[in-house]
Design a protein around this motif. Structure first.
Motif, PDB file in Angstrom:
ATOM      1  N   ALA A  15       0.802  -1.272  -0.057  1.00 42.62           N
ATOM      2  CA  ALA A  15       0.025   0.080   0.019  1.00 42.62           C
ATOM      3  C   ALA A  15       0.844   1.176   0.147  1.00 42.62           C
ATOM      4  O   ALA A  15       2.039   1.134   0.606  1.00 42.62           O
ATOM      5  CB  ALA A  15      -0.981   0.082   1.362  1.00 42.62           C
ATOM      6  N   MET A  16       0.325   2.399  -0.562  1.00 41.93           N
ATOM      7  CA  MET A  16       1.047   3.444  -0.504  1.00 41.93           C
ATOM      8  C   MET A  16       0.013   4.521  -0.308  1.00 41.93           C
ATOM      9  O   MET A  16      -1.006   4.402  -0.406  1.00 41.93           O
ATOM     10  CB  MET A  16       1.759   3.899  -2.084  1.00 41.93           C
ATOM     11  CG  MET A  16       2.759   2.927  -2.211  1.00 41.93           C
ATOM     12  SD  MET A  16       3.608   3.168  -3.771  1.00 41.93           S
ATOM     13  CE  MET A  16       4.539   4.422  -3.578  1.00 41.93           C
ATOM     14  N   THR A  17       0.341   5.663   0.598  1.00 43.50           N
ATOM     15  CA  THR A  17      -0.436   6.813   0.968  1.00 43.50           C
ATOM     16  C   THR A  17       0.319   8.026   1.142  1.00 43.50           C
ATOM     17  O   THR A  17       1.565   7.748   1.443  1.00 43.50           O
ATOM     18  CB  THR A  17      -1.330   6.336   1.948  1.00 43.50           C
ATOM     19  OG1 THR A  17      -2.368   7.331   2.318  1.00 43.50           O
ATOM     20  CG2 THR A  17      -0.343   6.244   3.348  1.00 43.50           C
ATOM     21  N   TYR A  18      -0.166   9.044   1.110  1.00 43.53           N
ATOM     22  CA  TYR A  18       0.374  10.383   1.387  1.00 43.53           C
ATOM     23  C   TYR A  18       0.007  10.724   2.778  1.00 43.53           C
ATOM     24  O   TYR A  18       1.047  10.612   3.620  1.00 43.53           O
ATOM     25  CB  TYR A  18      -0.134  11.647   0.379  1.00 43.53           C
ATOM     26  CG  TYR A  18       0.498  12.942   0.894  1.00 43.53           C
ATOM     27  CD1 TYR A  18       1.691  13.213   0.724  1.00 43.53           C
ATOM     28  CD2 TYR A  18      -0.651  13.925   1.228  1.00 43.53           C
ATOM     29  CE1 TYR A  18       2.079  14.604   0.764  1.00 43.53           C
ATOM     30  CE2 TYR A  18      -0.040  14.960   1.503  1.00 43.53           C
ATOM     31  CZ  TYR A  18       1.300  15.561   1.309  1.00 43.53           C
ATOM     32  OH  TYR A  18       1.602  16.927   1.588  1.00 43.53           O
ATOM     33  N   ALA A  19      -0.989  11.046   3.022  1.00 46.97           N
ATOM     34  CA  ALA A  19      -1.216  11.131   4.598  1.00 46.97           C
ATOM     35  C   ALA A  19      -2.094   9.941   5.306  1.00 46.97           C
ATOM     36  O   ALA A  19      -2.497   9.045   4.542  1.00 46.97           O
ATOM     37  CB  ALA A  19      -2.345  12.399   4.913  1.00 46.97           C
ATOM     38  N   ALA A  20      -1.954   9.705   6.428  1.00 46.76           N
ATOM     39  CA  ALA A  20      -2.480   8.681   7.127  1.00 46.76           C
ATOM     40  C   ALA A  20      -3.045   8.822   8.726  1.00 46.76           C
ATOM     41  O   ALA A  20      -2.147   9.644   9.318  1.00 46.76           O
ATOM     42  CB  ALA A  20      -1.455   7.403   7.091  1.00 46.76           C
ATOM     43  N   ARG A  21      -4.158   8.498   9.080  1.00 45.58           N
ATOM     44  CA  ARG A  21      -4.517   8.408  10.402  1.00 45.58           C
ATOM     45  C   ARG A  21      -5.206   7.194  10.751  1.00 45.58           C
ATOM     46  O   ARG A  21      -5.668   6.512   9.977  1.00 45.58           O
ATOM     47  CB  ARG A  21      -5.591   9.504  10.331  1.00 45.58           C
ATOM     48  CG  ARG A  21      -4.908  10.918  10.238  1.00 45.58           C
ATOM     49  CD  ARG A  21      -4.170  11.499  11.371  1.00 45.58           C
ATOM     50  NE  ARG A  21      -3.713  12.936  11.084  1.00 45.58           N
ATOM     51  CZ  ARG A  21      -2.793  13.404  10.382  1.00 45.58           C
ATOM     52  NH1 ARG A  21      -1.862  12.445   9.837  1.00 45.58           N
ATOM     53  NH2 ARG A  21      -2.464  14.309  10.139  1.00 45.58           N
ATOM     54  N   PRO A  22      -5.019   6.831  12.297  1.00 43.32           N
ATOM     55  CA  PRO A  22      -5.642   5.626  12.458  1.00 43.32           C
ATOM     56  C   PRO A  22      -7.161   5.580  12.131  1.00 43.32           C
ATOM     57  O   PRO A  22      -7.842   6.384  12.579  1.00 43.32           O
ATOM     58  CB  PRO A  22      -5.462   5.624  13.973  1.00 43.32           C
ATOM     59  CG  PRO A  22      -4.289   6.570  14.267  1.00 43.32           C
ATOM     60  CD  PRO A  22      -4.344   7.677  13.148  1.00 43.32           C
TER      61      PRO A  22
END
Length: 256
Positions: free
Chosen positions: A122-129
């Motif tokens: 997986a790839m993401t710019y922002a992340a939050r729980p």
């Protein structure tokens, strides 16, 4: 004589080259061209080792070059069949509309993770729980799935990301491997890791505008596509793995 070793090496080189270049290699074999000619015709350094191994095993097992070409063309024909079976569907976050059947990003993402058996990238710019995703990732690691997540960092985003580091969203998933785009591998100070995707077992690919946050997969208006079958999932996974191998993507210690 068993041809299993030859078949394994042929499959490996075909998957590395992809359909178009595999067809080119089959043409070279059919015309009796040797390994040096193949290295000149397919000059990418990443191909050299696989091409040499393929020609060596072909010679060791006395496989006629015309027969080797036929094997490779069989793989190309198989890929063409996979393309016909490829299924592409739209995925949305945010408000639904009556009478238009669409699947939600949150639902599709969790299903994709829950369905992974061997590998999840997986790839993401922002992340939050996001608890449903965290639970799905934890269960995936527990059943032996090799899980890798590429995130941007606050340093890499150069002030455009606020709050905790995106990597912190995954610290509660033991065994998950975190990666980021190495600063020294970026072309210019403004380059950012902005890709947003997930690919399971190289068979299913979710790609779109949603970050791995509850806002991204549920509340915002985001759009994406879910690709099942075909070559796109495998090619996406291969690209990520090659970026890791080359040191463009490097392991990230969430504590630093």
């Amino acid at each position: 004589m068993s041809r299993r070793v030859f078949e394994q090496v042929a499959e490996r080189v075909a998957r590395l080259l992809g359909p178009a270049r595999t067809k080119d290699l089959a043409g070279l074999l059919a015309r009796g061209r040797g390994v040096e000619h193949a290295l000149l015709a397919l000059p990418q350094p990443a191909f050299a080792e696989a091409l040499r191994a393929f020609y060596a095993v072909t010679a060791q097992q006395a496989v006629p070059r015309a027969e080797a070409a036929a094997y490779l063309r069989g793989y190309v024909a198989g890929w063409n069949g996979e393309r016909r079976l490829e299924d592409v569907r739209t995925v949305w976050s945010g408000p639904a509309t009556p009478g238009v059947p669409v699947r939600s990003t949150a639902q599709v993402l969790v299903e994709l993770v829950n369905g992974a058996e061997r590998e999840l990238l997986a790839m993401t710019y922002a992340a939050r729980p996001y608890l449903p995703l965290t639970a799905a990732l934890t269960a995936a690691v527990a059943r032996g799935v090799d899980v890798h997540v590429v995130v941007e960092t606050r340093q890499g985003a150069a002030g455009l990301l606020t709050g905790p580091e995106p990597a912190a969203a995954f610290t509660g998933v033991p065994g998950l491997r975190l990666w980021h785009w190495a600063p020294e591998a970026r072309q210019g100070a403004g380059a950012r890791q902005h890709a947003k995707l997930a690919v399971a077992d190289r068979q299913t690919l979710l790609v779109g505008s949603a970050n791995l946050t509850e806002s991204g997969v549920r509340r915002n208006m985001e759009a994406g596509v879910l690709v099942t079958g075909g070559t796109a999932p495998e090619r996406s996974a291969e690209h990520i793995r090659e970026l890791q191998r080359r040191g463009v993507l490097v392991p990230l210690d969430p504590e630093t």
